[in-house]
Scaffold this active site. Structure first.
Site, PDB file in Angstrom:
ATOM      1  N   GLU A 139      18.324 -22.052  57.370  1.00 46.86           N
ATOM      2  CA  GLU A 139      17.062 -21.774  56.352  1.00 46.86           C
ATOM      3  C   GLU A 139      17.031 -20.560  55.990  1.00 46.86           C
ATOM      4  O   GLU A 139      16.877 -19.655  56.554  1.00 46.86           O
ATOM      5  CB  GLU A 139      15.817 -22.461  56.881  1.00 46.86           C
ATOM      6  CG  GLU A 139      15.563 -23.925  57.311  1.00 46.86           C
ATOM      7  CD  GLU A 139      14.179 -24.271  57.781  1.00 46.86           C
ATOM      8  OE1 GLU A 139      13.822 -25.560  57.640  1.00 46.86           O
ATOM      9  OE2 GLU A 139      13.457 -23.439  58.270  1.00 46.86           O
ATOM     10  N   CYS A 140      16.907 -20.594  54.796  1.00 44.65           N
ATOM     11  CA  CYS A 140      16.786 -19.156  53.923  1.00 44.65           C
ATOM     12  C   CYS A 140      17.508 -18.116  54.544  1.00 44.65           C
ATOM     13  O   CYS A 140      18.683 -18.022  54.279  1.00 44.65           O
ATOM     14  CB  CYS A 140      15.245 -19.020  53.828  1.00 44.65           C
ATOM     15  SG  CYS A 140      14.779 -17.485  52.667  1.00 44.65           S
ATOM     16  N   GLY A 141      17.083 -17.092  55.259  1.00 42.48           N
ATOM     17  CA  GLY A 141      17.699 -16.236  55.923  1.00 42.48           C
ATOM     18  C   GLY A 141      19.068 -16.653  56.665  1.00 42.48           C
ATOM     19  O   GLY A 141      20.316 -16.045  56.785  1.00 42.48           O
ATOM     20  N   SER A 198      19.970 -24.280  53.444  1.00 39.43           N
ATOM     21  CA  SER A 198      19.541 -24.138  52.105  1.00 39.43           C
ATOM     22  C   SER A 198      18.351 -23.221  52.090  1.00 39.43           C
ATOM     23  O   SER A 198      18.163 -22.640  53.160  1.00 39.43           O
ATOM     24  CB  SER A 198      19.048 -25.218  51.409  1.00 39.43           C
ATOM     25  OG  SER A 198      17.543 -25.638  52.018  1.00 39.43           O
ATOM     26  N   TYR A 228      20.470 -19.406  56.162  1.00 40.93           N
ATOM     27  CA  TYR A 228      21.311 -19.905  55.334  1.00 40.93           C
ATOM     28  C   TYR A 228      22.423 -18.701  54.781  1.00 40.93           C
ATOM     29  O   TYR A 228      23.654 -18.868  54.790  1.00 40.93           O
ATOM     30  CB  TYR A 228      20.751 -20.684  54.040  1.00 40.93           C
ATOM     31  CG  TYR A 228      21.355 -21.289  52.966  1.00 40.93           C
ATOM     32  CD1 TYR A 228      22.579 -21.943  53.095  1.00 40.93           C
ATOM     33  CD2 TYR A 228      21.053 -20.764  51.592  1.00 40.93           C
ATOM     34  CE1 TYR A 228      23.348 -22.296  52.026  1.00 40.93           C
ATOM     35  CE2 TYR A 228      21.869 -21.416  50.794  1.00 40.93           C
ATOM     36  CZ  TYR A 228      22.792 -22.121  50.944  1.00 40.93           C
ATOM     37  OH  TYR A 228      23.616 -22.553  49.848  1.00 40.93           O
TER      38      TYR A 228
END
Length: 441
Positions: A326-328, A424, A330
Site C-alpha cells: 500500500e502506498c509506500g 496500489s 507499493y
C-alpha cells in the site's frame, strides 16, 4: 459505554497535544483509557499508544460500516476504559459527499463532544463561535470547551465571561507554550518512533492538562455517552491476506491500521513482523506479505541496499506467497524510487513501476474501489489516498482496482498486479456497504 470525542473548529487548534496530555494524565490518576482516532489518520494513533500504553484504533465514520464502528466501541467498553477519541480536522468537516465528519461519529456512537478552541487571537468572539458549534446539529451534544493558547489571566477572564453568557462549561484552560508544539512533515506529524524526546513531551503535555483541566469532570462526562451496541456477530473489516501474514514494521512502513491487524488475528491469521530497514526478511513460512505505507522515500538508499530484505521478498514471490503493498509499500515493490533530490534507487522489482518524490503532487481523498478480476480481493472496499509521489513509468501489468472518489466521480483504474504480487496507493479501510457498490470503470 464511557466515552468522549475531543474535537476542534479546525486543524491546528491543538487537539492532538491536548488529547495526548489527557490520556497520560488520566492514566497517572488510575483511570483506564482506550484511545481512538477519528478518520483515516495513521500517524496520530502511534502517539496515542505512546501516551497511555494501549493500542489506538481508528474510528472512520465515512469508510467504516456502522457495524464495525459499534463493534470497536463495544470492545473498548469491555476493555474497561474511558474511550477517548480524537477527531480529525474540524468537527463538521466531511468528505466530498458531505458525510463522514467527526460530528457524524459523535452522533453514531452517542459521544459527548469536548471542543478545543485556539484562543490565541480571540477574546469575546469565542462565545459566538462556540454557540454556533453547539447549535449547528441537534444530534451532536457539545458538552464543554477547553480553551487553548490562552495568553494571560486577564485573557482567560474575558473568555470565561463570554462563555458564561451562553452557559457553556469551561473544562480546561491551557496557556501559550511553545513546548507543546509537535514537529511536522509532508504527511502530518513526524512519526512517534522518530521523536527522540516523545515521552518527555507527553509528560509535559500531561502536566499542562493536569494543571489546567478538570480531569474529574472530563472523566465523568464520559459516563454520559450512549451505551455501546453489542455486535450481533464477529465483524472483520477485510479478510486476511493469508493464514500466516508477515508484516513490514519500522519507521519506513508504519502506516498499518490497527483494526485491520486485529481483524486478521481475530479471523485466525498468524501475524509476524519484520523490519526492512534493519535488513530483515519476511518469515520463511509466510503465505502472505504485507508492506504498509510509510516513508520509503526518506530511506530509499537504505532500502535499496537491504539485500536480505530483497532476497526474502523475491523468495516469497517465487513460492507464490500473496504480496500486497500500500502506498509506500507499493512504491517499494516497484523497480525504482526517485527521492526528493532526484536520485534514483532500485527497489524490489516485483512490479513494473517507477515512482518519484522529486516531482511532487498531492493526492488526497477518500476512495471507493472495486477489485478487478483475479486480484485476491473479491468485494468493493472503502479506502483513503494521501501521498505526494508521482508515477514516472508503468510497465506491462494488469490494473488492480477501479476507483471513484467520495462524490462518486470515476478516477479510472489504479494499482498493478502481476502473479501473486499486487499494490496500489490506496490505504484499505473496510469493505463497502452492500448497498453502495462501486460502479464499473
Amino acid at each position: 459505554m464511557s466515552g468522549i470525542l475531543i474535537a476542534a473548529p479546525s486543524s491546528g487548534s491543538g487537539k492532538t497535544t491536548i488529547t495526548l496530555g489527557l490520556l497520560r494524565a488520566l492514566s497517572r490518576h488510575g483511570v483506564a483509557v482506550s484511545p481512538g482516532k477519528a478518520g483515516p489518520d495513521y500517524i496520530d494513533p502511534a502517539f496515542h499508544t505512546a501516551a497511555c500504553g494501549i493500542a489506538c484504533v481508528n474510528y472512520d465514520p465515512w469508510a467504516m460500516r456502522p457495524a464495525l464502528l459499534d463493534a470497536q466501541a463495544f470492545r473498548a467498553r469491555n476493555d474497561g476504559g474511558l474511550l477517548v477519541i480524537e477527531a480529525m480536522m474540524g468537527l463538521f468537516d466531511a468528505a466530498m459527499d458531505g458525510t463522514g465528519a467527526p460530528a457524524d461519529l459523535a452522533a453514531s456512537l452517542g459521544l459527548p463532544v469536548v471542543l478545543v478552541v485556539d484562543c490565541g487571537r480571540m477574546a469575546q468572539s469565542v462565545a459566538a463561535l462556540v454557540s454556533g458549534y453547539a447549535r449547528f446539529r441537534a444530534d451532536v451534544r457539545l458538552a464543554g470547551v477547553i480553551l487553548n493558547k490562552v495568553g494571560s489571566p486577564k485573557h482567560e477572564a474575558m473568555l470565561r465571561g463570554a462563555l458564561a453568557s451562553i452557559d457553556m462549561p469551561v473544562l480546561g484552560v491551557i496557556g501559550r507554550d511553545p513546548g507543546l508544539a509537535l514537529p511536522e512533515r509532508h504527511l502530518g506529524l513526524v512519526q512517534a518512533g522518530e521523536h527522540g524526546g516523545l515521552d518527555l513531551f507527553i509528560d509535559h503535555a500531561a502536566d499542562a492538562v493536569e494543571a489546567g483541566c478538570d480531569l474529574a469532570a472530563l472523566a465523568a462526562l464520559g459516563a454520559q455517552a450512549r451505551p455501546a451496541r453489542p455486535p450481533a456477530e464477529q465483524v472483520v473489516a477485510l479478510d486476511p491476506l493469508g493464514s500466516r501474514i508477515a508484516i513490514a514494521r519500522d519507521v519506513a512502513f508504519a502506516f498499518a491500521y490497527q483494526h485491520l491487524l486485529d481483524g486478521w488475528h481475530a479471523a485466525g491469521a498468524a501475524l509476524s513482523f519484520f523490519s526492512p530497514l534493519a535488513d530483515e526478511a519476511p518469515a520463511d513460512d509466510a503465505d502472505a506479505v504485507y508492506l504498509p505505507g510509510g516513508y520509503p522515500e526518506l530511506h530509499a538508499q537504505t532500502l535499496s541496499s537491504a539485500e536480505t530484505f530483497r532476497a526474502g521478498m523475491q523468495a516469497a514471490a517465487a513460492r507464490k506467497a500473496r504480496i500486497f503493498g500500500e502506498c509506500g509499500g507499493y512504491m517499494t515493490l516497484g523497480e525504482g524510487l526517485v527521492d526528493a533530490s532526484g536520485e534514483r534507487y532500485p527497489m524490489l522489482g516485483l512490479l513494473p513501476l517507477t515512482t518519484s518524490f522529486a516531482e511532487r503532487r498531492r493526492h488526497l481523498g477518500y476512495r471507493r474501489i472495486r477489485p478487478l478480476d483475479e486480484t485476491g480481493f473479491f468485494k468493493p472496499m472503502m479506502a483513503h489516498e494521501f501521498h505526494y509521489a508521482t508515477i514516472v513509468s508503468e510497465g506491462d501489468a494488469a490494473p488492480l482496482f477501479a476507483v471513484e472518489d467520495a462524490a462518486g466521480t470515476s478516477l479510472g483504474m489504479a494499482g498493478l498486479r502481476t502473479g501473486t504480487v499486487a499494490g496500489s496507493f490506496m490505504h484499505l479501510i473496510d469493505r463497502a456497504p452492500e448497498h453502495n457498490p462501486v460502479k464499473p470503470a
